[in-house]
Scaffold this active site. Structure first.
Site, PDB file in Angstrom:
ATOM      1  CE1 TYR A 109      37.976  39.775  46.058  1.00  0.00           C
ATOM      2  CE2 TYR A 109      40.097  39.317  45.045  1.00  0.00           C
ATOM      3  CZ  TYR A 109      39.007  38.894  45.783  1.00  0.00           C
ATOM      4  OH  TYR A 109      38.952  37.609  46.240  1.00  0.00           O
ATOM      5  CB  VAL A 110      44.196  43.713  45.754  1.00  0.00           C
ATOM      6  CG1 VAL A 110      45.455  43.631  46.594  1.00  0.00           C
ATOM      7  CG2 VAL A 110      44.181  42.610  44.702  1.00  0.00           C
ATOM      8  CB  ALA A 127      38.178  45.566  49.690  1.00  0.00           C
ATOM      9  CE  LYS A 128      37.649  39.122  49.894  1.00  0.00           C
ATOM     10  NZ  LYS A 128      36.913  38.290  50.846  1.00  0.00           N
ATOM     11  CG  ASN A 134      33.358  33.846  51.852  1.00  0.00           C
ATOM     12  OD1 ASN A 134      34.390  34.254  51.371  1.00  0.00           O
ATOM     13  ND2 ASN A 134      32.610  32.928  51.258  1.00  0.00           N
TER      14      ASN A 134
END
Length: 168
Positions: A74-75, A77-78, A8
């Site tokens: 962020y997008v 990497a996720k 997480n």
């Protein structure tokens, strides 16, 4: 033994226009999210294989399917974590190891304290259940995937969105 691993980690979600980012910004996000999960999985998988069972649950975001403005690092990497989840699910299913993903909409945490109240209120108005997700909502999805109730579930994405699209 280790029966369950939950990945997480995320560095930050501060909005950054793509043209203002450097590769190092992307690399940092990738290192925290994907490299972090990679390293943790590398450590626990031998134990899980030896025990002939295990659960790996990765936490992504609804934004991999519906990206917001100025969140490319962020997008990306996720989204890499989504791909890692599906790849590991296929590879380790013969060892009775389930690898799944929880993909929540925005959750009010320290990570999102910089998000404006106006944006959070707007998101809430678009959610059929008329509220944003909580950390408890996400935890319940994790508990389900970690339980024997999900013993035949692998490579899947559980959306914790209160009925907000996308529907997967």
């Amino acid at each position: 033994t280790i029966d369950v691993l939950v990945n997480n980690a995320v560095g930050d979600t501060y909005p950054s226009p793509f043209m203002e980012l450097r590769w190092d910004d992307f690399q940092k996000a990738i290192d925290v999210v994907i490299k972090g999960a990679f390293n943790c999985c590398q450590e626990v998988l031998p134990l899980m294989i030896n025990n002939k069972m295990g659960k790996i649950i990765n936490i992504a975001t609804v934004f991999t399917d519906n990206p917001p403005l100025n969140q490319s690092k962020y997008v990306v990497a996720k989204h890499g974590l989504v791909s890692l989840t599906r790849s590991l699910a296929v590879e380790f299913a013969p060892h009775n190891i389930q690898v799944n993903l929880v993909s929540p909409s925005i959750v009010k945490t320290d990570l999102t304290k910089h998000v404006s109240r106006i944006f959070l209120d707007e998101m809430q108005r678009n959610i059929p259940m008329n509220r944003n997700a909580t950390s408890v909502d996400v935890a319940k999805a994790v508990i389900f995937l970690a339980s024997s109730l999900a013993s035949f579930t692998t490579g899947q994405k559980i959306m914790v969105t209160g009925g907000m699209p996308p529907f997967l």
